[in-house]
Every structure is written in C-alpha cells, then in structure tokens.
Design a protein around this motif. Structure first.
Motif, short mmCIF file in Angstrom:
data_model
loop_
_atom_site.label_atom_id
_atom_site.label_comp_id
_atom_site.label_asym_id
_atom_site.label_seq_id
_atom_site.Cartn_x
_atom_site.Cartn_y
_atom_site.Cartn_z
N ALA A 54 0.84 -1.21 0.00
CA ALA A 54 0.00 0.00 0.00
C ALA A 54 0.87 1.25 0.00
O ALA A 54 0.59 2.23 -0.71
CB ALA A 54 -0.93 -0.01 1.21
N TRP A 55 1.94 1.24 0.78
CA TRP A 55 2.89 2.35 0.83
C TRP A 55 3.47 2.61 -0.56
O TRP A 55 3.54 3.74 -1.03
CB TRP A 55 4.00 2.01 1.83
N ASP A 56 3.87 1.52 -1.22
CA ASP A 56 4.43 1.64 -2.57
C ASP A 56 3.40 2.21 -3.55
O ASP A 56 3.75 2.99 -4.44
CB ASP A 56 4.93 0.29 -3.07
N ALA A 57 2.15 1.80 -3.40
CA ALA A 57 1.10 2.31 -4.29
C ALA A 57 0.91 3.81 -4.12
O ALA A 57 0.68 4.53 -5.10
CB ALA A 57 -0.22 1.58 -4.01
N VAL A 58 1.05 4.29 -2.92
CA VAL A 58 0.87 5.72 -2.65
C VAL A 58 2.11 6.52 -3.02
O VAL A 58 2.02 7.58 -3.64
CB VAL A 58 0.51 5.95 -1.16
N PHE A 59 3.28 6.02 -2.66
CA PHE A 59 4.51 6.80 -2.79
C PHE A 59 5.48 6.30 -3.87
O PHE A 59 6.56 6.87 -4.03
CB PHE A 59 5.26 6.84 -1.45
N GLY A 60 5.13 5.25 -4.58
CA GLY A 60 6.05 4.63 -5.52
C GLY A 60 6.52 5.55 -6.64
O GLY A 60 7.71 5.57 -6.98
N ASP A 61 5.61 6.32 -7.23
CA ASP A 61 6.00 7.22 -8.32
C ASP A 61 6.97 8.28 -7.83
O ASP A 61 7.97 8.59 -8.49
CB ASP A 61 4.77 7.87 -8.95
N GLU A 62 6.65 8.85 -6.67
CA GLU A 62 7.52 9.88 -6.11
C GLU A 62 8.90 9.30 -5.78
O GLU A 62 9.93 9.91 -6.06
CB GLU A 62 6.86 10.46 -4.86
N HIS A 63 8.92 8.12 -5.21
CA HIS A 63 10.18 7.46 -4.88
C HIS A 63 11.00 7.22 -6.15
O HIS A 63 12.21 7.45 -6.16
CB HIS A 63 9.91 6.14 -4.16
N ALA A 64 10.36 6.78 -7.22
CA ALA A 64 11.06 6.53 -8.47
C ALA A 64 11.64 7.82 -9.05
O ALA A 64 12.79 7.82 -9.55
CB ALA A 64 10.12 5.87 -9.49
N ARG A 65 10.89 8.92 -8.99
CA ARG A 65 11.41 10.19 -9.48
C ARG A 65 12.63 10.64 -8.68
O ARG A 65 13.61 11.14 -9.24
CB ARG A 65 10.32 11.26 -9.45
N VAL A 66 12.56 10.46 -7.37
CA VAL A 66 13.69 10.85 -6.52
C VAL A 66 14.90 9.98 -6.82
O VAL A 66 16.02 10.48 -6.97
CB VAL A 66 13.30 10.78 -5.02
N ALA A 67 14.71 8.67 -6.91
CA ALA A 67 15.82 7.76 -7.19
C ALA A 67 16.47 8.07 -8.54
O ALA A 67 17.70 8.05 -8.66
CB ALA A 67 15.34 6.31 -7.14
N THR A 68 15.65 8.39 -9.53
CA THR A 68 16.18 8.74 -10.85
C THR A 68 16.99 10.03 -10.78
O THR A 68 18.09 10.12 -11.32
CB THR A 68 15.04 8.87 -11.87
N ALA A 69 16.45 11.04 -10.11
CA ALA A 69 17.16 12.32 -9.98
C ALA A 69 18.48 12.13 -9.24
O ALA A 69 19.51 12.69 -9.64
CB ALA A 69 16.28 13.35 -9.27
N ILE A 70 18.47 11.34 -8.17
CA ILE A 70 19.70 11.08 -7.42
C ILE A 70 20.75 10.46 -8.34
O ILE A 70 21.90 10.90 -8.38
CB ILE A 70 19.42 10.17 -6.20
N ALA A 71 20.36 9.45 -9.10
CA ALA A 71 21.31 8.77 -9.99
C ALA A 71 21.85 9.73 -11.05
O ALA A 71 23.05 9.71 -11.36
CB ALA A 71 20.63 7.57 -10.65
N GLU A 72 20.99 10.56 -11.61
CA GLU A 72 21.43 11.50 -12.64
C GLU A 72 22.40 12.54 -12.06
O GLU A 72 23.41 12.86 -12.69
CB GLU A 72 20.22 12.20 -13.26
N ILE A 73 22.08 13.07 -10.89
CA ILE A 73 22.95 14.08 -10.27
C ILE A 73 24.29 13.44 -9.90
O ILE A 73 25.35 14.03 -10.14
CB ILE A 73 22.27 14.73 -9.04
#
Length: 79
Positions: A54-73
């Motif tokens: 349920a946590w992943d369903a609510v926050f999964g997209d945001e988590h993915a955007r953050v993880a992508t930005a971290i990797a790019e930076i």
C-alpha cells in the motif's frame, strides 16, 4: 530551502544546462538523499507486506522520481 517537489522541478528544468551550478546540485542531492533515506525508513517500518505494498502504491511514483534524480545528479557530479 525548496520542498521535494521544488527540488525535482529545479532538477528537471536545469539538468541539461551546460553551466549548471555544482554547489546547488550538491545541495539538491543532499536533500533528495535525505528524503529517500527517511522514506525508506518509513516504508520499512510498515507492518507486514500488505502495508508495504500500500505504501508503494501511494509513494512509488515519487520514490522513483527521486531515485532517478539522485542517480542523474550523482552521474554528473561523478559521485
């Protein structure tokens, strides 16, 4: 200090800029890493796999955007 959405917006708007400020990138990276660490801790604290799903369903997209930005930076900074 920007919030998470502001940091992600800043990154999307500036990531291709040839003269991007590395100091600002480090500041944004630190905030994104802190958000991710707190998010991961909160997710791990959810009792049982159902609530983690349920946590992943609510926050999964945001988590993915953050993880992508971290990797790019990190890639740009050579971190």
């Amino acid at each position: 200090m920007r919030d998470l959405a502001g940091d992600l917006d800043w990154w999307r708007a500036n990531r291709a800029a040839p003269d991007i400020d590395h100091g600002t990138m480090r500041e944004v990276l630190a905030r994104l890493r802190a958000w991710k660490a707190e998010h991961d801790k909160d997710r791990a604290g959810q009792p049982g796999p159902f609530l983690q799903l349920a946590w992943d369903a609510v926050f999964g997209d945001e988590h993915a955007r953050v993880a992508t930005a971290i990797a790019e930076i990190e890639r740009l900074l050579g971190a």
